[in-house]
Scaffold this motif. Structure first.
Motif, short mmCIF file in Angstrom:
data_model
loop_
_atom_site.label_atom_id
_atom_site.label_comp_id
_atom_site.label_asym_id
_atom_site.label_seq_id
_atom_site.Cartn_x
_atom_site.Cartn_y
_atom_site.Cartn_z
N ASP A 37 0.83 -1.21 0.00
CA ASP A 37 0.00 0.00 0.00
C ASP A 37 0.86 1.25 0.00
O ASP A 37 0.56 2.23 -0.70
CB ASP A 37 -0.93 0.01 1.21
CG ASP A 37 -2.16 -0.87 1.02
OD1 ASP A 37 -2.98 -0.54 0.14
OD2 ASP A 37 -2.29 -1.88 1.74
N GLU B 291 -3.35 3.22 -6.44
CA GLU B 291 -3.95 3.39 -5.12
C GLU B 291 -5.12 4.38 -5.19
O GLU B 291 -5.58 4.89 -4.18
CB GLU B 291 -2.89 3.89 -4.12
CG GLU B 291 -3.24 3.72 -2.66
CD GLU B 291 -3.18 2.29 -2.14
OE1 GLU B 291 -3.28 2.09 -0.92
OE2 GLU B 291 -3.02 1.35 -2.94
N GLN C 57 -9.05 0.80 -5.96
CA GLN C 57 -9.43 0.20 -4.68
C GLN C 57 -10.82 -0.42 -4.73
O GLN C 57 -11.05 -1.50 -4.17
CB GLN C 57 -9.35 1.25 -3.57
CG GLN C 57 -7.94 1.75 -3.30
CD GLN C 57 -7.84 2.48 -1.98
OE1 GLN C 57 -8.17 1.93 -0.93
NE2 GLN C 57 -7.38 3.73 -2.02
#
Length: 410
Positions: free
Chosen positions: A75, A169, A174
């Motif tokens: 992440d 991201e 997501q």
């Protein structure tokens, strides 16, 4: 045996139905004061839509504690793929904390300011959809950056952060990972106000609007390749030429090739680099002279303005020369007066293309064309991140992006 077999078949059908992931839907609201677009994110929070932004971020909540994301976690790496100009260089121990906890760099797309912050777990609260109505509420697990309240400067009143839609991201990435939907998202931006809210659908289409029930507008999309550039998450397309009333504008050699064209919700109107702007404005001005249009004093930031009282007004906007972006693959993004002209007062309408500031002609670090929000409104835009292609379709004059039915289906 027959009843047992029946139960097995029913259970199988239920499992198949429930295993099909539904698309994720949110309304998109245009802020009239800033011309930026916002989406609801969770429980009263709204985030500014940034097509070119790589991060989801919001202001730190009272009592918030950073999540334990090591700086070498997946992440953290995804959140720091794209260096932010003016911010510290990402890396373990390079941020404000030296304990090798992940440091990220939220960025204000309007002011250009950035700050360091931490990653936190959050939830994106939206609705699933069949492309016609909302179906049911959904809570999507997500990761966002926590930022100082000072980073909200110049954003719409009530906004609490930014939803970046580009990069690994970003919000679409997501949602695709969490909800197992396709790696694509659809935008239909509305003019706002009396026209209502536009719509964003994560996972792609279908898309139906109330003015034409039963018509899925994603079936009418034309496609052009999306281009990726190193160190920049933005969505680029290749513009081969620009036409004014079907006549190509003559630019300096390789002007359109240098820097490419970017889709951007950070700016209200399309920006053209100086070496592209000057020939384009000259061509449009000459075409307007041929129509005997009456010029008016230019109103900043626009360079060409006309007497709106003497322009014919049609269902497609003012009757002015069309502007067409000829894209890779032979596709054409055609704009009539409703997308090329903007009213600045009761008597004056201006060409809604603006000269890019702070860059030099031919500067390869700047895009040749920055397509702004005004020119994207009432187009169905589908960003397919698996096939790396942009689908686009101009809605018919009798409908608009504010006509999605946000009433939840029974």
């Amino acid at each position: 045996m027959a009843p047992l077999l029946h139960l097995v078949l029913v259970a199988s059908l239920v499992a198949l139905t429930s295993s099909k992931s539904l698309l994720v839907l949110v309304p998109v609201t245009k802020d009239r004061a800033t011309s930026l677009y916002t989406i609801p994110f969770s429980y009263g929070n709204k985030l500014v839509v940034d097509i070119a932004g790589p991060l989801v971020w919001s202001v730190c909540q009272s009592g918030h504690l950073p999540a334990p994301f090591p700086c070498d976690s997946d992440d953290c790496r995804r959140a720091n793929v794209y260096p932010v100009p003016g911010c510290s260089k990402p890396g373990c121990g390079n941020g404000a904390r030296k304990d090798k906890t992940c440091t990220v760099y939220p960025y204000n797309p309007v002011t250009g300011a950035c700050s360091n912050g931490s990653l936190v777990h959050t939830r994106f609260v939206a609705n699933t959809t069949d492309g016609i109505n909302p179906v049911s509420q959904v809570s999507v697990n997500a990761v966002s950056a926590c930022a100082t309240i000072k980073l909200l400067a110049a954003l719409p009143r009530g906004a609490t952060g930014v939803a970046g839609l580009a990069g690994s991201e970003s919000l679409p990435a997501q949602v695709a990972s969490s909800q197992k939907v396709a790696k694509k998202f659809l935008l239909c931006l509305s003019r706002g106000g009396v026209y209502g809210d536009g719509v964003a659908i994560f996972g792609g289409g279908p898309l139906q609007l109330t003015a034409q029930p039963g018509t899925d507008y994603t079936q009418s999309l034309e496609y052009t390749p999306l281009l990726a550039k190193k160190d920049n998450p933005a969505y680029y397309v290749s513009v081969k030429s620009i036409l004014v009333e079907d006549s190509p504008v003559h630019f300096p050699p390789h002007a359109l090739d240098t820097g490419g064209a970017v889709l951007c919700t950070r700016v209200p109107y399309t920006l053209l680099r100086p070496d592209v702007y000057a020939p384009f404005v000259a061509a449009f001005g000459n075409a307007m002279k041929a129509q005997n249009a009456t010029s008016m004093k230019a109103v900043a930031p626009f360079g060409l303005c006309y007497d709106a009282r003497k322009l014919a007004n049609t269902r497609l906007g003012y009757l002015v020369p069309s502007v067409t972006l000829a894209l890779d693959g032979g596709k054409k993004w055609r704009m009539t007066g409703v997308h090329s002209m903007v009213d600045v007062n009761q008597d004056t309408a201006c060409l809604a293309f603006v000269e890019m500031q702070g860059v030099k002609a031919g500067d390869g670090n700047a895009p040749a064309v920055l397509v702004g929000g005004f020119q994207m409104e009432n187009f169905v835009l589908q960003f397919d991140l698996e096939k790396m292609q942009l689908g686009f379709f101009k809605l018919p004059f009798f409908t608009n992006c504010g006509q999605f039915n946000f009433t939840r289906s029974a």
